[in-house]
Design an enzyme around this catalytic site. Structure first.
Site, PDB file in Angstrom:
ATOM      1  N   LEU A 126       0.817  -1.213   0.000  1.00  0.00           N
ATOM      2  CA  LEU A 126       0.000   0.000   0.000  1.00  0.00           C
ATOM      3  C   LEU A 126       0.849   1.261   0.000  1.00  0.00           C
ATOM      4  O   LEU A 126       0.456   2.286  -0.563  1.00  0.00           O
ATOM      5  CB  LEU A 126      -0.924   0.022   1.228  1.00  0.00           C
ATOM      6  CG  LEU A 126      -1.930  -1.118   1.359  1.00  0.00           C
ATOM      7  CD1 LEU A 126      -2.683  -1.023   2.678  1.00  0.00           C
ATOM      8  CD2 LEU A 126      -2.913  -1.099   0.186  1.00  0.00           C
ATOM      9  N   GLY A 127       1.992   1.226   0.643  1.00  0.00           N
ATOM     10  CA  GLY A 127       2.864   2.389   0.733  1.00  0.00           C
ATOM     11  C   GLY A 127       4.237   1.988   1.213  1.00  0.00           C
ATOM     12  O   GLY A 127       4.427   0.916   1.796  1.00  0.00           O
ATOM     13  N   GLN A 128       5.220   2.862   0.957  1.00  0.00           N
ATOM     14  CA  GLN A 128       6.603   2.500   1.228  1.00  0.00           C
ATOM     15  C   GLN A 128       7.369   3.752   1.635  1.00  0.00           C
ATOM     16  O   GLN A 128       7.243   4.795   1.010  1.00  0.00           O
ATOM     17  CB  GLN A 128       7.214   1.891  -0.035  1.00  0.00           C
ATOM     18  CG  GLN A 128       8.553   1.237   0.157  1.00  0.00           C
ATOM     19  CD  GLN A 128       8.920   0.412  -1.066  1.00  0.00           C
ATOM     20  OE1 GLN A 128       8.094   0.194  -1.947  1.00  0.00           O
ATOM     21  NE2 GLN A 128      10.147  -0.030  -1.130  1.00  0.00           N
ATOM     22  N   THR A 170      11.596   3.970   6.442  1.00  0.00           N
ATOM     23  CA  THR A 170      11.777   3.060   7.580  1.00  0.00           C
ATOM     24  C   THR A 170      10.773   1.919   7.627  1.00  0.00           C
ATOM     25  O   THR A 170      10.890   1.046   8.484  1.00  0.00           O
ATOM     26  CB  THR A 170      11.673   3.843   8.899  1.00  0.00           C
ATOM     27  OG1 THR A 170      10.396   4.476   8.963  1.00  0.00           O
ATOM     28  CG2 THR A 170      12.768   4.898   8.996  1.00  0.00           C
ATOM     29  N   ASP A 216       4.458  15.855  10.049  1.00  0.00           N
ATOM     30  CA  ASP A 216       4.563  15.368   8.654  1.00  0.00           C
ATOM     31  C   ASP A 216       3.188  15.348   7.990  1.00  0.00           C
ATOM     32  O   ASP A 216       2.793  14.361   7.369  1.00  0.00           O
ATOM     33  CB  ASP A 216       5.200  13.978   8.620  1.00  0.00           C
ATOM     34  CG  ASP A 216       5.692  13.607   7.209  1.00  0.00           C
ATOM     35  OD1 ASP A 216       5.871  14.531   6.385  1.00  0.00           O
ATOM     36  OD2 ASP A 216       5.876  12.411   6.940  1.00  0.00           O
TER      37      ASP A 216
END
Length: 726
Positions: free
Chosen positions: A56-58, A61, A176
């Site tokens: 789904l996301g990268q 960390t 963030d």
């Protein structure tokens, strides 16, 4: 999230198209962090199972996967930390776990569990699964190339404000905030729900506390943080909670327009020094700055662009918020309390849609439910410049009278296709505003013959986005044409009641010579009214034909068909972009699709210009002529109203004189009823005279009533007819 300033020197993240994060080594280079397990395989914790293909996301960390509960099959998202994450201090590693345990709100992604993966003992966060991706995914859809629709933007505003309010109530600063960290799922009512996620950079901080470590994503960083984190300049400066407000401002601007607010020539990642210059030297009140040429000047903007889908009413509410949270000086920037107060003020308002008939323009009036008509009329004045006492409204074919004390929540329910129709009664003509838009042809990219799957995919996305923009504008033009016809028809229908046949004046000739001139005057007025009614009937016939043409127009559907084909080509180009090399046959098909994409783009522009715009401009021109005719009729009717009022006054005086004479005759006749010798009796003559005079008085009363009735009609016509020169 990227830790720019940890003591162990982790590297900044670069956002890939689609919201995926990767690390950047040197400027301009990009590499994707490998997933914890290379290749296609299944991974698990004691209670959850997932495939490494379901990424789904990268980030720098960790990677996030779609997973399932082993017992219930429930879909969840698991955040699997890689080896780089364990190089951070233990306190930093545990911070995200503790933050998510502490937070509990519908606009913050829920933490279900913290588990470990088998023998590797890698930490795994088990979180709520948001099936619709992130806000960044939404903004990368070509349909949102120029920003979100107003209704969707308001949902984003409400959700982010609510989520941030929960963070501040718990003394948490996120550090963030960006579209990629705002997840989306669909509620049971079909409405989007947005949730804040990724609390790896979050920490507890009160309003008056500062921090020195730097985190975030380049495009959304406050300039003070950017100076140290991206440019690597030494700086002994602490940062407060307002750095989150800057990131929120950039995020809201991105959501509203589809673009970042601060962009140097070549893009934020290619020209970092200029990026810092734009953000740090931004004039007070400016909400965007763009450098369009290499080494060129910065174009500052204090408004949201005309291409975005937000109404003027919402822009007027939103721009002051953006201007005050996109403030470089942290001391001058709003605090969270004021940000929450002003943002919630928008969210607590209701919308009344108003279409100005003379200006041919649709407005959205944001007003509190408890505000009265007086406040509403003032709000309309601020957008239209039509004074409150000169505003007259129609709704669904009828005059709509607003009581001064009526509260806004009791107004009729309006939509963009069923607004209140505003008619100005001002003496000075109202200027035609029409639909404000930027020609979509300016946003269609130029295709190059060379096959480049990456560049072609980007160009296909741009052309589909421009196609959607052309479709939106075409719909707005069609809606305006429809409202012009309906609005003017309603005004005229309400002003000229069916069955009104003018003035019946022939009986007036029976009154003595003093009334002869009144009779002639009223007869002339009657003929004039018939003439004016003929003019209005002619316009009504034109309007019926106009509305029929509007609803027979197929341009919108033709553009939609072209867009459907273009979206299929764009989808194919996205697949081709992932291939290292196309076969010969695939390349030939790709070329044909590229040619077809160009043909479809030109067809959309042709339909838009030759049909949508041309018919809209013709409708505006005809509307101006019709409004002038109705305005001239209104002027003449005002004059007629004055003449008839004078006649009515003269008739009343005559009636009073006759009534006085009749009373005297009756008194004399009463005295003559005493016994008297036979003689030629004046009684017979007197009785006959009395009967005739009574008849005249009754006729005059009847005529006076008709005068009053017809005078009311004329007053309605006069008030409804707009001023000339439209």
């Amino acid at each position: 999230m990227v830790d720019f300033g940890s003591s162990l020197g982790s590297v900044p993240a670069q956002p890939w198209p689609g919201g995926r994060l990767a690390a950047a080594g040197q400027e301009g280079s990009r590499r994707v962090f490998p997933s914890p397990a290379a290749g296609r395989e299944m991974q698990s914790t004691p209670n959850y199972l997932w495939s490494t293909e379901d990424l789904l996301g990268q980030g720098a960390t960790a990677c996030v996967y779609k997973a399932r509960n082993k017992k219930s099959g429930e879909l969840v998202a698991v955040k699997v930390f890689n080896n780089a994450s364990y190089l951070r201090p233990q306190e930093v590693q545990m911070r995200e776990f503790e933050m998510l345990r502490k937070l509990n709100h519908k606009n913050i992604v829920k933490l279900f569990a913290v588990e470990e993966m088998g023998s590797s003992r890698q930490k795994v966060l088990v979180m709520e699964f948001c099936s619709s991706g992130s806000l960044l995914n939404v903004l990368e859809d070509p349909v949102n190339a120029f920003g979100l629709a107003e209704s969707e933007f308001l949902i984003v505003l409400q959700c982010v404000v609510a989520g941030m309010n929960h963070l501040r109530e718990n003394g948490v600063v996120h550090r963030d905030i960006k579209p990629g960290n705002i997840m989306r799922l669909m509620g049971e009512d079909g409405q989007s729900i947005y949730k804040l996620t990724d609390f790896g950079a979050a920490r507890e901080l009160d309003d008056d506390e500062k921090f020195v470590s730097v985190y975030g994503t380049e495009e959304y960083l406050h300039p003070d943080v950017y100076w140290r984190a991206v440019l690597r300049k030494p700086q002994q400066k602490a940062y407060g909670v307002t750095v989150d407000l800057w990131s929120i401002g950039v995020t809201f601007y991105h959501a509203a327009t589809g673009s970042l607010p601060f962009v140097p020539f070549g893009g934020p990642r290619r020209n970092k020094e200029i990026m810092y210059k734009i953000t740090s030297k931004k004039p007070p009140g400016a909400i965007a700055g763009v450098q369009r040429q290499e080494n060129g000047s910065i174009e500052w903007s204090y408004e949201l662009p005309v291409t975005c889908q937000l109404s003027v009413g919402l822009k007027n509410q939103l721009i002051p918020i953006l201007a005050n949270i996109l403030e470089v000086d942290q001391e001058k920037c709003w605090g969270f309390d004021q940000f929450f107060a002003e943002s919630n003020d928008i969210l607590q308002r209701i919308v009344v849609n108003v279409f100005s008939l003379q200006q041919a323009s649709l407005y959205r009036i944001y007003i509190h439910p408890y505000n009265t008509t007086t406040k509403f009329l003032d709000a309309v004045f601020k957008q239209t410049n039509i004074a409150p006492h000169q505003q007259e409204y129609f709704f669904e074919g009828h005059l709509y009278e607003l009581d001064p004390n009526l509260q806004a929540h009791n107004f009729c329910s309006t939509t963009e296709h069923s607004p209140l129709t505003l008619l100005s009664t001002a003496e000075q003509p109202e200027e035609v505003v029409g639909v404000r838009y930027r020609d979509p042809a300016l946003d269609f990219p130029i295709f190059v013959p060379k096959v480049d799957v990456v560049a072609d995919c980007s160009a296909a996305k741009s052309v589909v986005g421009a196609g959607h923009q052309a479709l939106r504008i075409a719909r707005a033009l069609w809606c305006c044409r429809d409202l012009l016809g309906r609005g003017l028809h309603w005004v005229m229908y309400e002003a000229v009641p069916a069955g009104s046949k003018g003035l019946a004046l022939k009986e007036v000739a029976m009154v003595k010579r003093r009334l002869q001139m009144v009779s002639e005057e009223l007869s002339q007025c009657s003929h004039n009214i018939f003439d004016f009614q003929g003019v209005l009937d002619g316009i009504l016939a034109e309007l019926v034909k106009h509305r029929q043409q509007v609803h027979e127009d197929k341009s919108i559907r033709q553009i939609e068909c072209c867009l459907e084909k273009m979206q299929l080509i764009h989808k194919q180009f996205k697949k081709a972009r992932t291939c290292p090399r196309l076969s010969y046959n695939e390349e030939q098909i790709h070329k044909l699709d590229k040619v077809n994409l160009g043909h479809l783009a030109r067809k959309i522009l042709l339909i838009f210009q030759d049909n949508c715009v041309q018919q809209y401009q013709e409708a505006l021109a005809l509307h101006s002529g019709r409004m002038r005719k109705v305005a001239e009729v209104g002027k003449q009717l005002k004059r007629l109203s004055g003449r008839i009022s004078a006649c009515s006054l003269e008739m009343q005086e005559c009636q009073d004189c006759l009534q006085s004479a009749l009373d005297k005759l009756l008194q004399t006749e009463s005295q003559n009823l005493a016994p008297a010798p036979p003689m030629p009796s004046p009684f017979c003559l007197s009785h006959e005279m009395i009967c005739r005079m009574q008849k005249v008085v009754e006729q005059m009363r009847s005529v006076a009533q008709e005068l009053q009735f017809n005078n009311r009609i004329i007053e309605q016509l006069s008030e409804a007819a707009p001023t000339p020169g439209i």
